[in-house]
Design a protein around this motif. Sequence first.
Motif, PDB file in Angstrom:
ATOM      1  N   ILE A  47      15.984 -17.124  22.714  1.00  0.00           N
ATOM      2  CA  ILE A  47      14.865 -16.434  22.887  1.00  0.00           C
ATOM      3  C   ILE A  47      13.873 -17.093  23.593  1.00  0.00           C
ATOM      4  N   ILE A  48      13.744 -18.497  23.813  1.00  0.00           N
ATOM      5  CA  ILE A  48      12.821 -19.142  24.860  1.00  0.00           C
ATOM      6  C   ILE A  48      13.794 -20.080  25.626  1.00  0.00           C
ATOM      7  N   GLU A  49      13.495 -19.950  26.965  1.00  0.00           N
ATOM      8  CA  GLU A  49      14.399 -20.713  27.976  1.00  0.00           C
ATOM      9  C   GLU A  49      13.215 -21.238  28.641  1.00  0.00           C
ATOM     10  N   VAL A  50      13.530 -22.791  29.040  1.00  0.00           N
ATOM     11  CA  VAL A  50      12.638 -23.460  29.882  1.00  0.00           C
ATOM     12  C   VAL A  50      13.446 -24.249  30.727  1.00  0.00           C
ATOM     13  N   LYS A  51      12.898 -24.247  32.196  1.00  0.00           N
ATOM     14  CA  LYS A  51      13.858 -24.904  33.052  1.00  0.00           C
ATOM     15  C   LYS A  51      12.979 -25.688  34.102  1.00  0.00           C
ATOM     16  N   GLY A  52      13.009 -27.023  34.173  1.00  0.00           N
ATOM     17  CA  GLY A  52      12.306 -27.660  35.072  1.00  0.00           C
ATOM     18  C   GLY A  52      10.557 -27.584  35.126  1.00  0.00           C
ATOM     19  N   LEU A  53      10.272 -27.659  33.828  1.00  0.00           N
ATOM     20  CA  LEU A  53       8.844 -27.424  33.550  1.00  0.00           C
ATOM     21  C   LEU A  53       8.073 -28.486  34.018  1.00  0.00           C
ATOM     22  N   VAL A  54       6.959 -28.342  34.904  1.00  0.00           N
ATOM     23  CA  VAL A  54       6.201 -29.508  35.190  1.00  0.00           C
ATOM     24  C   VAL A  54       4.672 -29.097  35.288  1.00  0.00           C
ATOM     25  N   LYS A  55       3.975 -29.563  34.329  1.00  0.00           N
ATOM     26  CA  LYS A  55       2.407 -29.295  34.523  1.00  0.00           C
ATOM     27  C   LYS A  55       1.653 -31.039  34.645  1.00  0.00           C
ATOM     28  N   THR A  56       0.829 -30.838  35.716  1.00  0.00           N
ATOM     29  CA  THR A  56       0.134 -32.042  36.091  1.00  0.00           C
ATOM     30  C   THR A  56      -1.446 -31.928  35.635  1.00  0.00           C
ATOM     31  N   TYR A  57      -2.178 -32.798  35.523  1.00  0.00           N
ATOM     32  CA  TYR A  57      -3.643 -32.699  35.229  1.00  0.00           C
ATOM     33  C   TYR A  57      -4.058 -33.788  36.162  1.00  0.00           C
ATOM     34  N   GLY A  58      -4.551 -33.520  37.387  1.00  0.00           N
ATOM     35  CA  GLY A  58      -4.808 -34.598  38.434  1.00  0.00           C
ATOM     36  C   GLY A  58      -3.762 -35.366  38.608  1.00  0.00           C
ATOM     37  N   SER A  59      -3.794 -36.886  38.304  1.00  0.00           N
ATOM     38  CA  SER A  59      -2.640 -37.497  38.672  1.00  0.00           C
ATOM     39  C   SER A  59      -1.787 -37.682  37.581  1.00  0.00           C
ATOM     40  N   ILE A  60      -2.076 -36.980  36.499  1.00  0.00           N
ATOM     41  CA  ILE A  60      -1.505 -37.401  35.315  1.00  0.00           C
ATOM     42  C   ILE A  60      -0.618 -36.194  34.998  1.00  0.00           C
ATOM     43  N   ARG A  61       0.958 -36.854  34.698  1.00  0.00           N
ATOM     44  CA  ARG A  61       1.895 -35.522  34.529  1.00  0.00           C
ATOM     45  C   ARG A  61       1.796 -35.303  33.014  1.00  0.00           C
ATOM     46  N   ALA A  62       1.278 -34.356  32.570  1.00  0.00           N
ATOM     47  CA  ALA A  62       1.414 -34.297  31.125  1.00  0.00           C
ATOM     48  C   ALA A  62       2.777 -33.582  30.789  1.00  0.00           C
ATOM     49  N   VAL A  63       3.272 -32.991  31.661  1.00  0.00           N
ATOM     50  CA  VAL A  63       4.816 -32.643  31.155  1.00  0.00           C
ATOM     51  C   VAL A  63       5.606 -32.715  32.229  1.00  0.00           C
ATOM     52  N   HIS A  83       9.369 -32.175  34.052  1.00  0.00           N
ATOM     53  CA  HIS A  83      10.687 -31.597  34.012  1.00  0.00           C
ATOM     54  C   HIS A  83      11.416 -31.474  32.658  1.00  0.00           C
ATOM     55  N   LEU A  84      10.889 -30.443  31.972  1.00  0.00           N
ATOM     56  CA  LEU A  84      11.080 -30.349  30.731  1.00  0.00           C
ATOM     57  C   LEU A  84      12.445 -28.991  30.846  1.00  0.00           C
ATOM     58  N   ASP A  85      13.532 -29.143  30.191  1.00  0.00           N
ATOM     59  CA  ASP A  85      14.654 -28.243  30.060  1.00  0.00           C
ATOM     60  C   ASP A  85      14.923 -28.158  28.690  1.00  0.00           C
ATOM     61  N   PHE A  86      14.766 -27.106  27.955  1.00  0.00           N
ATOM     62  CA  PHE A  86      15.381 -26.702  26.782  1.00  0.00           C
ATOM     63  C   PHE A  86      15.404 -25.105  26.457  1.00  0.00           C
ATOM     64  N   TYR A  87      16.185 -24.918  25.388  1.00  0.00           N
ATOM     65  CA  TYR A  87      16.001 -23.402  24.950  1.00  0.00           C
ATOM     66  C   TYR A  87      16.247 -23.272  23.393  1.00  0.00           C
ATOM     67  N   VAL A  88      15.572 -22.162  23.097  1.00  0.00           N
ATOM     68  CA  VAL A  88      15.466 -22.020  21.597  1.00  0.00           C
ATOM     69  C   VAL A  88      16.472 -20.893  21.276  1.00  0.00           C
ATOM     70  N   GLY A 122       8.470 -24.634  37.650  1.00  0.00           N
ATOM     71  CA  GLY A 122       9.595 -24.492  36.550  1.00  0.00           C
ATOM     72  C   GLY A 122       9.358 -23.008  36.170  1.00  0.00           C
ATOM     73  N   GLU A 123      10.499 -22.752  35.310  1.00  0.00           N
ATOM     74  CA  GLU A 123      10.874 -21.440  34.974  1.00  0.00           C
ATOM     75  C   GLU A 123      10.880 -21.255  33.322  1.00  0.00           C
ATOM     76  N   VAL A 124      10.218 -20.090  32.960  1.00  0.00           N
ATOM     77  CA  VAL A 124       9.831 -19.975  31.478  1.00  0.00           C
ATOM     78  C   VAL A 124      10.344 -18.710  31.282  1.00  0.00           C
ATOM     79  N   ARG A 125      11.223 -18.159  30.297  1.00  0.00           N
ATOM     80  CA  ARG A 125      11.304 -16.902  29.826  1.00  0.00           C
ATOM     81  C   ARG A 125      11.404 -16.916  28.449  1.00  0.00           C
ATOM     82  N   ILE A 126      10.700 -16.074  27.869  1.00  0.00           N
ATOM     83  CA  ILE A 126      10.280 -15.884  26.452  1.00  0.00           C
ATOM     84  C   ILE A 126      10.831 -14.376  25.945  1.00  0.00           C
ATOM     85  N   ALA A 127      11.629 -14.049  25.108  1.00  0.00           N
ATOM     86  CA  ALA A 127      12.049 -12.669  24.828  1.00  0.00           C
ATOM     87  C   ALA A 127      12.553 -12.026  26.052  1.00  0.00           C
ATOM     88  N   SER A 128      12.989 -12.763  26.653  1.00  0.00           N
ATOM     89  CA  SER A 128      13.534 -12.135  28.142  1.00  0.00           C
ATOM     90  C   SER A 128      12.695 -11.646  29.043  1.00  0.00           C
TER      91      SER A 128
END
Lengths: 304, 290
Positions: free
Chosen positions: A4-20, A22-27, A59-65
């Motif tokens: 129902i949740i699919e996350v591939k290669g998720l990246v989120k940066t704030y300035g120089s800080i990489r908060a997230v 390259h996350l990969d997971f699914y639920v 990154g790519e995110v899919r929720i409930a398709s």
Amino acid sequence: MNPIIEVKGLVKTYGSIRAVDHLDFYVEPGKLFAFLGPNGAGKSTTINVLCTLLKPDEGEVRIASHRLGEDDEAIRRSIGIVFQESVLDPLLTVQENLWTRGSFYGKQKSQLAQAVQAAMKAVEVQDLAHRRYGTLSGGQRRRVDIARALLHQPQVLFLDEPTTGLDPQTRKNVWETIQQLQLQHGMTVFLTTHYMEEAANADYVIVLDEGKIAARGTPLELKEQYSNDSLQFKPRNLEEARTTLLHRGVVWKEVSDLVIVALESTLDAFPLLQALQDNIVGFQVLNGTMDDAFVGITGKEMRP
Amino acid sequence: MILALTKRHLKLFFRDKASVFFSLLSVIIIIALYVLFLGDMISGSMASTPGFRYVMDSWIMAGVLAVTSFTTTMGAFGIMVDDRAKQLRKDFDVAPIARWQLILSYVISAFIIGVLMSIVTLVLAELYILAYGGSLLSFSSFVKLLGLILVSVAMSSAFVYFIVSFFRSQNAFSTASTLVGTLIGFLTGIYIPIGNLPDAVQWVVRVFPISHAGAAFRQVMMEDAMQVTFAGLTPEQFNLSAFKESLGVTLSLGSDPLPMSAHILIMIVTGLLFFGLTVLFASLKKKKLN
């Protein structure tokens, strides 16, 4: 079953800080999924991205398709969120709060009234309907927050640190409510927490550390993989016990009059106990805890 | 959806007694100053003329009405700033509501609050005037005033929304409201009549859009009072148009005093201008983000 949740290669940066990073997971649907990690591990950032509040850098995110970034409105209709801090109006009553929020989902008046009633019933706050939200206790508020997230019967319920700042009894109540929603209503629950014992109740846990996945698995798997069981015993004669242990090539620790031996697996306690049997006053075999697992995974003590 | 949000904003505003009070603070200050000494000071030698008090009471109350229509609208936008500052907005952002629907709900609620509070002020003002020997407005004047309130509050809504869209914190907003609340009495020529100000300042008052609301309100509210009081005086004894000019009942940008229609037009144009600026800024900001 499709996740129902699919996350591939998720990246989120704030300035120089990489908060997230390259996350990969699914639920899987209907599961209770926990994100465990210390403050600043990237839990809230991830949840905010999944909830369409933050734009991911990559990154790519899919929720409930539905694809995030393309069909955000459909995602918003299929998710409910309980934020870490209250976002309801203190000056409005519980019912007024729910009524206002419920209207966002384009329901008819009668449907809306029904939805408000159902949401209040699900978390047992019907008695509070006419109380102002600002006058409620922490635990009551949390329940109402959850009711708000349930108004449109979402497929996925996100909870960002739902029990932080509550007293132990209230924490337990809130937690029971969450589990009930999952079990009785078949809802997928995605929550973040920094309480080990809560993560231990999840179906699947991802341990997040500095924006990366440090470990993943069911609580049992994590405990087995990253924490050790231990044998604790009180010897009749300490010197003799030391010799026995030395002889068998085991490493041990002494805490006051107790001897603690780390075990690879629970069953390893048998031969040790047999060797020591005439020299033992009392013993216990302790299972590894999620706390131990966490320390094992990140090399850090959990900071609340 | 917009309706439910508007209702929410209205409830929040009226249940927070402090926000209601503070949106009326500058009005209360003006009235207090007027009652205590401004009234006597402005009236000067005319004070002994019978009925003059009625004229002056109507004058100050028209000014108060102009200020109310602005400050209460500004107070109403406090809800929007609060939502942003306390991050309550997140709850709207995760729901399937469009941004324009949310904005519209804030603007509509500010408009409703501005109109309601202005009407309440008008009623209280009339009671005050009546209590001190004046008479009530005719029905047609009352209807005219209602129309002017609608225009003035609409202008204020657009104006204030533009200003408020720059504020991210509650602090910045309350500082700005206090500042505006204090200044507005001067900028609209209420504390000191425009005729007593130096030339340069007079021009500031003339181009300040809310002064035109003030002038329009004065023309309607003082009409009867001036007729009754100055009826017996010949132009040699009393120069009515000079009197009107010096109290800001009429404003002139050229040589002749502006007609009522011009005041209304100025308010509408100002409103549209700020609405346009807001849309422009919002689209610029969006471009920068993408």
